[in-house]
Structures are given as structure tokens and as C-alpha cells.
Write a protein that holds these residues in place. Structure first.
Motif, short mmCIF file in Angstrom:
data_model
loop_
_atom_site.label_atom_id
_atom_site.label_comp_id
_atom_site.label_asym_id
_atom_site.label_seq_id
_atom_site.Cartn_x
_atom_site.Cartn_y
_atom_site.Cartn_z
N TYR A 54 1.88 -12.75 10.68
CA TYR A 54 2.40 -11.54 10.04
C TYR A 54 3.91 -11.62 9.84
O TYR A 54 4.44 -11.19 8.81
CB TYR A 54 2.05 -10.30 10.87
N PHE A 65 1.67 -9.91 2.07
CA PHE A 65 1.79 -9.02 3.21
C PHE A 65 1.94 -7.55 2.80
O PHE A 65 1.29 -6.67 3.38
CB PHE A 65 3.00 -9.45 4.06
N ILE A 117 -3.45 -4.70 7.54
CA ILE A 117 -2.65 -5.20 8.66
C ILE A 117 -2.80 -4.29 9.88
O ILE A 117 -3.05 -4.75 11.00
CB ILE A 117 -1.16 -5.34 8.27
N TYR A 170 4.74 -5.73 15.87
CA TYR A 170 3.35 -6.20 15.88
C TYR A 170 2.89 -6.52 17.31
O TYR A 170 1.76 -6.21 17.69
CB TYR A 170 3.20 -7.42 14.97
#
Length: 454
Positions: A207, A371, A380, A194
Motif C-alpha cells: 500500500y 491506489f 483498501i 495502515y
């Protein structure tokens, strides 16, 4: 009774300090002149004062115990053995092996390595019950601590597909492995994906927590620590606070599952701000990033060689990267103090603000289905792309500076004939279940333009 130097000075409140600064600004606006907003929407003030704190961030770290870790990609077992022996002799304290497939002779790889009481990480690009069971028995035999960094969600996010297994899903396989092993830590969260794709610090924390929460929900038994593999950026104090906030919030979430499960932080400098031109500056960047990792409480730090973008693994790059950490440990005494950030009002404030914002985002993710749901529907990836685009605009407009690349470049610097590796985003056409999250460096477009002109 003994008096101290400070007894001769009257205490000043934060209000008095602010008034003094406003006077010195001679009419300039306080908020516009000395306060700046971070990408996480945190206002950074010119000073921090004890009277602004009702409580401190309770984060227990053991910075003095951080381990110097060496990355080894296993493509040739014999060469990997020699590299591991060499690096352990020269100061590395732990190893992280990346293994591509289960045909790798893991017994031969580990047989003659001095691993007693050492921590060894295994990044597996596959799931195999038999392979992991063998690792479990070898960890007992070698009297070592093995972390088998299985991360099917991270693999799914990065590759767009799940690991191929004979079970119904990857979580069933993880469950079977956890029931048939006794000595391994099995699960990992790839937070670095990420960060290197352009997520803000708040997004990275939220996240990764939501990512870990999927494991807590779907794997009935997690007996050992979860490893968070973290990429550390160049925003020095924010990165220190990032690790502290992550550790604090994971403990909070684990408590909701009535477990004292802890997170284990394995940190590496980011690739996002690294460059192929004026590449020696990468050593300066990785030094401050390693410092942030240590002060933030990383359990282990694996440095990134300055030339890793464009050179194959080499002894010189490895040695310089390792020596940076050795200097921090043995010459700069970073291994002498636990909780080194305690008492810094600035870092305490950043820790609390990042924790609050990340927890709010985490709760939002959970309230919208979790998620995996948001990963599947592209939310995301979209959010990370939006953050990455904002940072890219700052870089392109030279408001975010990478020295030697978008500011003060050495025009005589030539790289076309030094590239042993392709340093840009690689496109690998394949059928995927989702569009993968792609890591990309800030300087890629500019570097490609320069290479074309050489």
C-alpha cells in the motif's frame, strides 16, 4: 597455510539438518511441529541454510547513521521552543514538529533553535504555498535539512477529505510548491496509518509503494527524497525485513521512472499493541521495536513514550523514550555497523519473501486502477479491516498475547483517574468523500470493560 576451527568439521547440507531434526522429533510431523505460518502467509522454518539461497537481498542501509528524533506537537510556540531546546540538550539529534495550521509562527519557533546541520521534519495538517516557501528559506538560513512531510493521499485516507486549497486538486498545489522551493524534501507517505489500522506487513509495504507511486505519477517533479513514516510492530525479525524490503522495492519502482530517487525511513513504534494497563510493559515493547527499526535501516527513529496513550506530553515520558534510544546507540553500539542484517539467512529469506509478496500485491493494485481508485471505492479499507479482524480474533482468544492485558493482568491496577487523554477511537461525525481508515489498538475493548468495573 593457517587452518580454522571449522576445517575439523564436515559441512552439512540443509537436507542433512532436516533429517536430523526429523529423527529428534521421534515421529512427530516436521511441518506441523516446527514450522509456523505468519499472517503474511510466510512459512517460518526452524533453520535456514546457505544452500537455499541463489542470491541475497541487495539492500544498502546506513544503520550507523540513524538519528534520534523527538516528536513535538506545536500547540504553544513558546512551550515548543523550550521543549525543543531541552530535548536537543539531552541527546535528541533531530526534531519532528506537527503543526496544525498555517497561523503558527514558524519563524519564531525556529529562530533560536540550534539547527545547523540537523534534520528537521514538519508534519503539516494543511497545505500552504506561502508557509512551505517560508520553510524553504528558513532551511537555507538555518543551514538545516528540512523534510516537509506533505501527504495529501495520507490525509485523504485518514480524514476522508482532501486538503482545502485554491487549486484544482492537491497534486497541482504540490507541483506549484515543488517549482517554487529549492531546498526542501516535500512528500511523505504515512505508512503508519495502515499498520496502526491493522494491515499485515505485506499490505503495509504494498500500500505504501502504491501510495508513493501515485505521487510519482501525478507530481511531475520530485527533486528530493520521499519520507516514509513507518510504524514498527513487535514481530522483531519480520519488522527488520519489512524496512529492508520496502527500501529495496522503492528503488526498483523509482528506476521505472528513470530516477535515482531514494526513500527516507522515519520510524516510530506502533500504537496498536500498546496498553493503558500495566503500562510499563510499553517500554519493553518500544525497545524491541526501536531495535528492529535501527537494524532494518531506518534513517531516524522517534520513540513513543510509554504513557503517550493516556498522558499529555511530559518531561519524564519524553526523557525515558529518548534514553531508550540513547542506550541503544551509546551503550549497545547500534551505531557502529552498517547493514547489520547482512548474512542472516533468516532475515535475508524474510526480506525476499516479503518483497515478492508485496510486489505481487502492488502489481495487483496497479492492474486494478491504482491506489487512489481502490481507496475511493473502499477496497483498501475493506482489506485492512479483514486483516485487523483476524488479528483481533487472535488477541481476543489469547493466541496473540499482550502481557498485563489479556494475559497475567494485574487486577489491582486502576487507571480511571489517571487518564489525561482519551485513549480510544474517537468518533468525529462529519461529511467525507470516503470512509476514513481508522487506527485502533488491540486492547481497546478489553480496557473499556475494565474501566467500567473500576
Amino acid at each position: 597455510m593457517a587452518t580454522t576451527l571449522f576445517d575439523d568439521f564436515n559441512p552439512l547440507s540443509s537436507k542433512q539438518w532436516k533429517q536430523k531434526i526429523q529423527f529428534e522429533l521421534d515421529g512427530a510431523d516436521y511441518n506441523e511441529t516446527v514450522i509456523w505460518n505468519s499472517p503474511e502467509d510466510i512459512q517460518v522454518k526452524p533453520f535456514y541454510h546457505i544452500d537455499e539461497f541463489s542470491k541475497a537481498a541487495l539492500v544498502e542501509t546506513k544503520a550507523a547513521d540513524f538519528k534520534i528524533c523527538q516528536n513535538i506537537f506545536v500547540y504553544d510556540v513558546d512551550k515548543s521552543i523550550q521543549r525543543a531546546l531541552n530535548t536537543l540538550e539531552r541527546g535528541a539529534e533531530s526534531l519532528r514538529f506537527t503543526i496544525q495550521n498555517e497561523k503558527t509562527d514558524i519563524q519564531k519557533l525556529l529562530e533560536n533553535l540550534p539547527l545547523e546541520n540537523r534534520i528537521v521534519y514538519f508534519n503539516l495538517n494543511f497545505i500552504s504555498i506561502d508557509f512551505v516557501k517560508l520553510l524553504d528559506s528558513l532551511s537555507i538560513q538555518k543551514k538545516s535539512v528540512f523534510y516537509c512531510n506533505l501527504d495529501p493521499i495520507g490525509y485523504f485516507a485518514r480524514e476522508g477529505n482532501w486538503f482545502t486549497t485554491s487549486d484544482k486538486n492537491n497534486f497541482d498545489t504540490i507541483d506549484l510548491i515543488s517549482k517554487s522551493t529549492t531546498n526542501l524534501s516535500l512528500l511523505s507517505v504515512d505508512l503508519g496509518l495502515y499498520q496502526n489500522a491493522g494491515a499485515t506487513i505485506t499490505q503495509q509495504i504494498a500500500y505504501s509503494l502504491a501510495h508513493a507511486n501515485e505521487y510519482l505519477n501525478r507530481v511531475p517533479k520530485i527533486p528530493k527524497q520521499i519520507v516514509f513514516q513507518i510504524s514498527v510492530g513487535s514481530n522483531y525479525f519480520f519488522e527488520i525485513a519489512k524496512l529492508r524490503a520496502l527500501r529495496m522495492l522503492f528503488k526498483l519502482i523509482a528506476a521505472e521512472y528513470n530516477t535515482d530517487l531514494e526513500c527516507h525511513l522515519l520510524a516510530t513504534p506502533t500504537k496498536r499493541n500498546k496498553t493503558i494497563y500495566d503500562y510499563n510493559v510499553n517500554m519493553l515493547r518500544t525497545t524491541t521495536e526501536c531495535m528492529s527499526a535501527i537494524l532494518g535501516g531506518a534513517d531516524a527513529v522517534a520513540n513513543l513514550p510509554y504513557d503517550s496513550l493516556y498522558h499529555k506530553d511530559n518531561e519524564f515520558g519524553d526523557r525515558i523514550a529518548r534514553n531508550q534510544l540513547l542506550i541503544l546507540k551509546h551503550e549497545s553500539y547500534f551505531d557502529k555497523v552498517n547493514n547489520p542484517a547482512d548474512g542472516s539467512y533468516y532475515i535475508e529469506s524474510l526480506t525476499m519473501q516479503l518483497a515478492e509478496k508485496s510486489l505481487a500485491l502492488f502489481k495487483d493494485i496497479e492492474s486494478n486502477g491504482g491506489f487512489l481508485k481502490l481507496l475511493n471505492d473502499g477496497t483498501i479499507k475493506k482489506k485492512i479491516q479483514e486483516s485487523a479482524a483476524k488479528e483481533q480474533d487472535l488477541f481476543d482468544s489469547k493466541k496473540e498475547v499482550l502481557l498485563g492485558t489479556n494475559k497475567y493482568p494485574n487486577k489491582e491496577d486502576k487507571m480511571k483517574h489517571d487518564l489525561e487523554l482519551f485513549p480510544f477511537v474517537k468518533i468525529k461525525p462529519r461529511k467525507t468523500l470516503i470512509t476514513p481508515i481508522i487506527e485502533k489498538r488491540l486492547a481497546e475493548k478489553l480496557e473499556q470493560e475494565r474501566l467500567e468495573l473500576e
